[in-house]
Motif scaffolding. Structure first.
Motif, mmCIF file in Angstrom:
data_model
loop_
_atom_site.group_PDB
_atom_site.id
_atom_site.type_symbol
_atom_site.label_atom_id
_atom_site.label_comp_id
_atom_site.label_asym_id
_atom_site.label_seq_id
_atom_site.Cartn_x
_atom_site.Cartn_y
_atom_site.Cartn_z
ATOM 1 N N PHE A 83 111.988 -2.634 24.679
ATOM 2 C CA PHE A 83 110.586 -2.784 24.284
ATOM 3 C C PHE A 83 110.398 -2.425 22.816
ATOM 4 O O PHE A 83 109.694 -3.112 22.079
ATOM 5 N N TYR A 88 107.666 -5.760 22.585
ATOM 6 C CA TYR A 88 106.911 -6.098 23.795
ATOM 7 C C TYR A 88 106.607 -4.831 24.582
ATOM 8 O O TYR A 88 107.173 -3.772 24.329
ATOM 9 N N SER A 89 105.711 -4.969 25.569
ATOM 10 C CA SER A 89 105.343 -3.830 26.410
ATOM 11 C C SER A 89 105.755 -4.110 27.853
ATOM 12 O O SER A 89 106.109 -5.239 28.210
ATOM 13 N N ASP A 92 103.764 -6.888 29.244
ATOM 14 C CA ASP A 92 104.290 -8.219 28.915
ATOM 15 C C ASP A 92 105.370 -8.616 29.907
ATOM 16 O O ASP A 92 105.420 -9.756 30.368
ATOM 17 N N LEU A 97 108.012 -12.462 31.179
ATOM 18 C CA LEU A 97 108.664 -12.652 29.892
ATOM 19 C C LEU A 97 110.020 -13.286 30.156
ATOM 20 O O LEU A 97 110.809 -12.759 30.922
ATOM 21 N N ASP A 101 112.390 -16.013 25.303
ATOM 22 C CA ASP A 101 111.349 -15.540 24.389
ATOM 23 C C ASP A 101 111.914 -14.559 23.370
ATOM 24 O O ASP A 101 111.302 -14.308 22.336
ATOM 25 N N LEU A 102 113.081 -13.976 23.678
ATOM 26 C CA LEU A 102 113.711 -12.983 22.814
ATOM 27 C C LEU A 102 114.767 -13.591 21.895
ATOM 28 O O LEU A 102 115.377 -12.882 21.097
ATOM 29 N N ARG A 133 111.535 -10.967 17.525
ATOM 30 C CA ARG A 133 110.569 -9.940 17.925
ATOM 31 C C ARG A 133 109.227 -10.596 18.253
ATOM 32 O O ARG A 133 108.973 -11.740 17.873
ATOM 33 N N ARG A 134 108.383 -9.860 18.902
ATOM 34 C CA ARG A 134 107.051 -10.371 19.266
ATOM 35 C C ARG A 134 106.291 -10.849 18.036
ATOM 36 O O ARG A 134 105.554 -11.827 18.096
#
Length: 186
Positions: A83, A88-89, A92, A97, A101-102, A133-134
């Motif tokens: 995280f 992200y949290s 998320d 997720l 996405d990463l 990253r986000r």
């Protein structure tokens, strides 16, 4: 609930009352149903909770990102470093997720193929990608993963993600130093 046995031990029980029999005065006489001994299931569930707690403590104490994804690529677990590194949290993660996405879109096709090969047991080891990253910034990562098997069938992947930014900086500095040295010698 727990019941004491004739020998003084304790067992966990589940009762399933199906019907009540009544007498002529309208008083309950008997409940017809079944009582099931669920002691083994109860103890197995307690052991599973202990094992899961140990796994999470270990995963949180490692100096790398620890992750698990399901067969569809949905991230189902990450330790706190994941995280922090990707921004992200846990919320998320709970919303859904995907591991892609990463990873930079430039690496998606290669990542999909590598994931498929790992799930088929054709590949293991490390793969390097541009992590995202986000906030959209990228950084180099190495992913070590292997399949998670249930009944000898792959149901996902687990592994480690290592931020290799520092290693890349050192390699680049070494390359520049070698080039400078060569230009002085030539």
């Amino acid at each position: 609930y727990r019941v004491r046995t004739r020998t003084g031990g304790w067992r966990w029980c589940l009762d399933r009352g199906k019907a009540v029999e009544w007498d002529e005065a309208g008083q309950p006489v008997r409940i017809v149903g079944a009582i099931i001994d669920v002691t083994e299931r109860h103890l197995a569930a307690a052991d599973l909770l202990i094992s899961e707690r140990k796994y999470r403590i270990l995963a949180e104490s490692l100096p790398q990102i620890v992750f698990e994804v399901d067969a569809a690529g949905r991230l189902v677990f990450s330790n706190h470093l994941g995280f922090a590194a990707f921004g992200y949290s846990r919320a998320d993660l709970e919303r859904g997720l995907n591991v892609l996405d990463l990873i930079s879109p430039i690496d998606h096709a290669r990542a999909r193929e590598n994931i498929s090969q790992i799930l088929r047991g054709e590949q293991s080891g490390v793969n390097e990608y541009a992590g995202v990253r986000r906030d959209g910034t990228t950084f180099p990562i190495a992913i070590y993963s292997s399949p998670i098997l249930r009944n000898e069938q792959p149901i996902g992947l687990s592994g480690f993600i290592i931020d290799i930014s520092e290693s890349r900086r050192v390699q680049e500095a070494l390359r520049r130093s070698e080039e400078s040295y060569r230009s002085l010698v030539d």
